[in-house]
Scaffold this motif. Structure first.
Motif, short mmCIF file in Angstrom:
data_model
loop_
_atom_site.label_atom_id
_atom_site.label_comp_id
_atom_site.label_asym_id
_atom_site.label_seq_id
_atom_site.Cartn_x
_atom_site.Cartn_y
_atom_site.Cartn_z
N GLN A 26 -2.37 -12.23 14.15
CA GLN A 26 -1.73 -13.36 15.11
C GLN A 26 -1.70 -14.68 14.49
O GLN A 26 -0.47 -15.52 14.49
CB GLN A 26 -2.72 -13.53 16.55
N ILE A 30 2.33 -14.83 13.72
CA ILE A 30 2.84 -15.35 15.26
C ILE A 30 2.65 -16.94 15.10
O ILE A 30 3.64 -17.61 15.38
CB ILE A 30 2.14 -14.78 16.33
N ILE A 36 7.52 -14.40 17.26
CA ILE A 36 7.26 -13.73 18.54
C ILE A 36 7.68 -12.31 18.50
O ILE A 36 8.92 -11.92 18.58
CB ILE A 36 8.01 -14.75 19.66
N TYR A 37 6.71 -11.45 18.48
CA TYR A 37 7.05 -9.86 18.40
C TYR A 37 5.81 -9.41 19.07
O TYR A 37 4.54 -9.94 19.04
CB TYR A 37 7.16 -9.55 17.18
N THR A 38 5.87 -7.87 19.29
CA THR A 38 4.79 -7.18 19.84
C THR A 38 4.11 -6.84 18.89
O THR A 38 4.32 -5.69 18.23
CB THR A 38 5.37 -6.10 20.67
N ASP A 39 2.91 -7.29 18.49
CA ASP A 39 1.75 -7.14 17.28
C ASP A 39 1.04 -5.74 17.75
O ASP A 39 1.04 -4.95 16.92
CB ASP A 39 0.94 -8.09 16.96
N ILE A 40 0.60 -5.73 18.79
CA ILE A 40 -0.12 -4.49 19.36
C ILE A 40 0.73 -3.61 19.67
O ILE A 40 1.17 -3.50 20.96
CB ILE A 40 -1.24 -5.00 20.55
N ASP A 41 1.41 -2.59 18.81
CA ASP A 41 2.42 -1.79 19.25
C ASP A 41 1.99 -0.21 19.50
O ASP A 41 2.95 0.58 19.36
CB ASP A 41 3.41 -1.80 17.87
N ARG A 78 1.95 -4.72 8.37
CA ARG A 78 1.10 -5.46 8.88
C ARG A 78 0.35 -6.04 7.62
O ARG A 78 -0.97 -6.54 7.55
CB ARG A 78 0.08 -5.39 9.63
N GLY A 138 11.83 -10.48 14.64
CA GLY A 138 10.88 -11.51 15.33
C GLY A 138 11.39 -12.87 14.77
O GLY A 138 10.43 -13.69 14.54
#
Length: 149
Positions: A26, A30, A36-41, A78, A138
């Motif tokens: 994060q 982020i 801004i994106y969905t990290d926990i995917d 990541r 993102g």
């Protein structure tokens, strides 16, 4: 700086380690990069996790290695270093750990990653080749890259 690299499956991670991973991801992606994106995917449970830690267990770097059966490859995802670890040569060591683990697992020879445009040169040093067109992920321009073990 004394550091240790450690591989874990998701189920082997302690709660505080998982918290540190999510907090660092994060912070870098982020907050610092304002992406801004969905990290926990949903991919973490099926992935290998590489932790780069100080002797007192402070997380300085991280990467995720995931088998993508649909594409027949391993994905490097990541990949990051905390600010104090940047410019120290640890990024190269992190990449070598990823390559070694993919070779050790041995199921796939094809490796893929999604590179932020400004990092394509870094990944090219590890024999990754840009593929296709650049795209926005993102709010940051990326390009897919791949190589064969």
């Amino acid at each position: 700086m004394q550091v240790d690299f450690r591989w874990c499956k998701f189920q082997q991670l302690q709660l505080l380690e998982l918290h540190s991973i999510f907090a660092l991801r994060q912070q870098v992606f982020i907050v610092e990069q304002q992406s801004i994106y969905t990290d926990i995917d949903g991919q973490d449970p099926a992935s290998w996790h590489l932790l780069l830690e100080t002797a007192d267990k402070v997380l300085l770097g991280y990467a995720r290695l995931r088998a993508d059966r649909a594409l027949g490859c391993y994905k490097f995802e990541r990949i990051l270093l905390a600010e104090p670890a940047r410019g120290t040569g640890l990024a190269g060591q992190l990449m070598q750990q990823l390559l070694d683990k993919a070779a050790q697992l041995g199921e796939y020879r094809l490796l893929k990653l999604s590179a932020q445009n400004h990092l394509q040169g870094f990944y090219a040093k590890w024999d990754f080749v840009a593929m296709g067109q650049e795209y926005d992920d993102g709010g940051i321009l990326h390009r897919d890259m791949q190589r064969v073990l």
